[in-house]
Motif scaffolding. Structure first.
Motif, PDB file in Angstrom:
ATOM      1  N   PHE A   1      16.420  32.161  40.491  1.00 32.14           N
ATOM      2  CA  PHE A   1      15.573  32.271  41.378  1.00 32.14           C
ATOM      3  C   PHE A   1      16.309  32.606  42.780  1.00 32.14           C
ATOM      4  O   PHE A   1      16.088  33.211  43.642  1.00 32.14           O
ATOM      5  CB  PHE A   1      14.347  31.396  41.482  1.00 32.14           C
ATOM      6  CG  PHE A   1      13.482  31.579  40.508  1.00 32.14           C
ATOM      7  CD1 PHE A   1      13.533  32.762  39.426  1.00 32.14           C
ATOM      8  CD2 PHE A   1      12.546  30.502  40.298  1.00 32.14           C
ATOM      9  CE1 PHE A   1      12.578  32.703  38.689  1.00 32.14           C
ATOM     10  CE2 PHE A   1      11.737  30.476  39.227  1.00 32.14           C
ATOM     11  CZ  PHE A   1      11.742  31.859  38.283  1.00 32.14           C
ATOM     12  N   HIS A   2      17.460  31.662  42.823  1.00 34.01           N
ATOM     13  CA  HIS A   2      18.401  31.949  44.089  1.00 34.01           C
ATOM     14  C   HIS A   2      18.978  33.265  44.183  1.00 34.01           C
ATOM     15  O   HIS A   2      19.200  33.574  45.392  1.00 34.01           O
ATOM     16  CB  HIS A   2      19.425  30.545  44.023  1.00 34.01           C
ATOM     17  CG  HIS A   2      20.065  30.522  45.390  1.00 34.01           C
ATOM     18  ND1 HIS A   2      19.615  30.520  46.552  1.00 34.01           N
ATOM     19  CD2 HIS A   2      21.542  30.556  45.517  1.00 34.01           C
ATOM     20  CE1 HIS A   2      20.613  30.410  47.564  1.00 34.01           C
ATOM     21  NE2 HIS A   2      21.664  30.617  46.838  1.00 34.01           N
ATOM     22  N   VAL A   3      19.632  33.550  42.943  1.00 34.58           N
ATOM     23  CA  VAL A   3      20.390  34.837  43.274  1.00 34.58           C
ATOM     24  C   VAL A   3      19.194  35.899  43.341  1.00 34.58           C
ATOM     25  O   VAL A   3      19.509  36.989  44.390  1.00 34.58           O
ATOM     26  CB  VAL A   3      20.818  35.183  41.702  1.00 34.58           C
ATOM     27  CG1 VAL A   3      21.173  36.413  41.755  1.00 34.58           C
ATOM     28  CG2 VAL A   3      22.223  34.347  41.449  1.00 34.58           C
ATOM     29  N   LEU A   4      17.990  36.041  43.096  1.00 39.53           N
ATOM     30  CA  LEU A   4      16.979  36.817  43.349  1.00 39.53           C
ATOM     31  C   LEU A   4      16.504  36.801  45.034  1.00 39.53           C
ATOM     32  O   LEU A   4      16.558  37.761  45.345  1.00 39.53           O
ATOM     33  CB  LEU A   4      15.598  36.675  42.507  1.00 39.53           C
ATOM     34  CG  LEU A   4      16.042  37.011  41.061  1.00 39.53           C
ATOM     35  CD1 LEU A   4      14.479  36.682  40.336  1.00 39.53           C
ATOM     36  CD2 LEU A   4      16.223  38.474  40.718  1.00 39.53           C
ATOM     37  N   ARG A   5      16.731  35.662  45.373  1.00 39.05           N
ATOM     38  CA  ARG A   5      16.303  35.493  46.880  1.00 39.05           C
ATOM     39  C   ARG A   5      17.259  36.129  47.748  1.00 39.05           C
ATOM     40  O   ARG A   5      17.055  36.806  48.794  1.00 39.05           O
ATOM     41  CB  ARG A   5      15.961  33.886  47.233  1.00 39.05           C
ATOM     42  CG  ARG A   5      14.444  33.499  46.911  1.00 39.05           C
ATOM     43  CD  ARG A   5      14.304  32.089  47.543  1.00 39.05           C
ATOM     44  NE  ARG A   5      15.328  31.054  46.958  1.00 39.05           N
ATOM     45  CZ  ARG A   5      14.945  30.544  45.925  1.00 39.05           C
ATOM     46  NH1 ARG A   5      13.815  30.430  45.182  1.00 39.05           N
ATOM     47  NH2 ARG A   5      15.935  29.464  45.253  1.00 39.05           N
TER      48      ARG A   5
END
Length: 381
Positions: free
Chosen positions: A19-23
């Motif tokens: 999720f951090h990579v996506l953000r």
């Protein structure tokens, strides 16, 4: 339905790296689109600011704290830079003024939580003054780019699959309580010195303590727990870990002391009950419930005669049984204090986590752990 699953604290915790990579990717995409759609000079600074404010911080509290410091540092630094280049002084005078301002800021933020704001103050000030020549256009564009990139990073963290440092703290705390329960139960059932698995558990528990300490400012920034409350929870874990480590490393110098402890009927039952109480406490924290675990204190009065009157074959007093009982009583006391402190934290329980805990198998896993703990036969120390 899908949105509910994506905003579930446990899902966000399990997949926090993805999720951090996506953000970060989405925030950069938005920043790229803005700098291409609008004629922005020095637009590279907007992209750099987006990455810098999000960086390796996957949770809201960390980004809010870093973003706030970046905004404050940028605004103050750019403001002083604009003031310096607007004064009727030569270029070297602007540079001297910038050096003095940076020296003062460095002194103020030295060894404080606002160190990043001081860094951004210095960077923004230097970007604005450049070589000392008055160029308001460049100064304003550079400042605007930094502000735009910072705001995009903060917005992406708040809106896109938000992940809270408080939840990270919650699950790390629950994991540590579970590990402490397993370590203590291993002690009560072990017949030899700590094995490889026990040492790995000790190492993992210590590692999570360090990580929790590093979350203090981020958790505080989210407004659900204060710095003092986080410090207290970490302190309780550290004290329980130290006590259990002493119990694990206990060695009897004489057989008589070991026999005295072995003859204390009911002691092992109390130890196994305490291990299960710690597991229950972990279960309540992990599933977002209001903590209601009542950890009973050790009843040592029945063992007083065996401990205080213990003597070796040579007639000398044996102090090891009393010390061993004291360590167990201290562990129960700290565990009880931990439960009481957790019960007083009204903003730690999570309704969303309680409602979805069963979907993640958290209820079933906890019951299995309790059954496993109750089926172990008491063993000698």
């Amino acid at each position: 339905m899908l949105l509910g699953r994506l905003r579930d604290p446990y899902t966000n915790y399990r997949y926090r790296r993805l999720f951090h990579v996506l953000r970060v990717s989405l925030a950069l995409t938005v920043t790229f689109a803005i700098v291409h759609l609008f004629p922005m000079q020095h637009s590279g600074w907007a992209l750099v600011s987006t990455v810098m404010v999000m960086g390796n911080l996957p949770h809201i509290g960390g980004v809010l704290d870093k973003g706030r410091q970046r905004l404050v540092g940028t605004l103050v630094g750019a403001g002083i830079g604009l003031m310096l280049i607007s004064l009727p002084i030569p270029g070297w005078g602007v540079q001297v003024g910038a050096l003095i301002a940076i020296a003062i800021a460095t002194w103020v933020v030295f060894s404080s939580r606002q160190a990043y704001a001081g860094l951004m103050f210095a960077i923004s000030l230097l970007l604005v003054i450049g070589n000392g020549a008055p160029d308001f256009s460049v100064a304003l564009w550079r400042s605007a780019d930094v502000l735009i990139g910072t705001l995009i990073g903060i917005a992406a963290t708040l809106v896109v699959l938000p992940h809270k440092a408080t939840d990270v703290m919650r699950f790390m705390l629950a994991d540590n309580l579970d590990r402490l329960a397993r370590l203590y139960h291993a002690h009560t059932s072990a017949t030899a010195a700590p094995g490889v698995d026990t040492r790995e558990l000790l190492k993992a528990t210590t590692s999570l303590l360090v990580k929790q300490r590093g979350l203090t400012d981020a958790v505080h920034r989210e407004g659900r727990l204060t710095r003092q409350e986080v410090d207290e929870l970490v302190s309780y874990q550290r004290r329980m870990l130290s006590t259990i480590e002493l119990l694990l490393e206990s060695h009897w110098t004489t057989r008589e002391g070991h026999d005295r402890i072995d003859a204390m009927q009911g002691l092992r039952d109390q130890q196994h009950t305490l291990a299960r109480d710690l597991s229950t406490l972990a279960f309540h924290v992990r599933t977002g419930q209001t903590v209601s675990a009542d950890i009973r204190p050790f009843e040592l009065q029945g063992f007083a005669d065996l401990a205080s009157g213990a003597r070796g074959a040579d007639g000398r007093m044996l102090f090891s049984p009393s010390g061993y009982l004291w360590l167990n009583r201290e562990l129960a006391r700290v565990a009880s204090s931990t439960a009481v402190r957790l019960a007083s934290l009204e903003r730690l329980p999570s309704k969303r986590l309680r409602l979805r805990a069963g979907r993640h198998g958290l209820h079933e896993a906890s019951h299995l752990d309790s059954k496993e703990g109750s089926q172990h036969e008491p063993g000698p120390h």
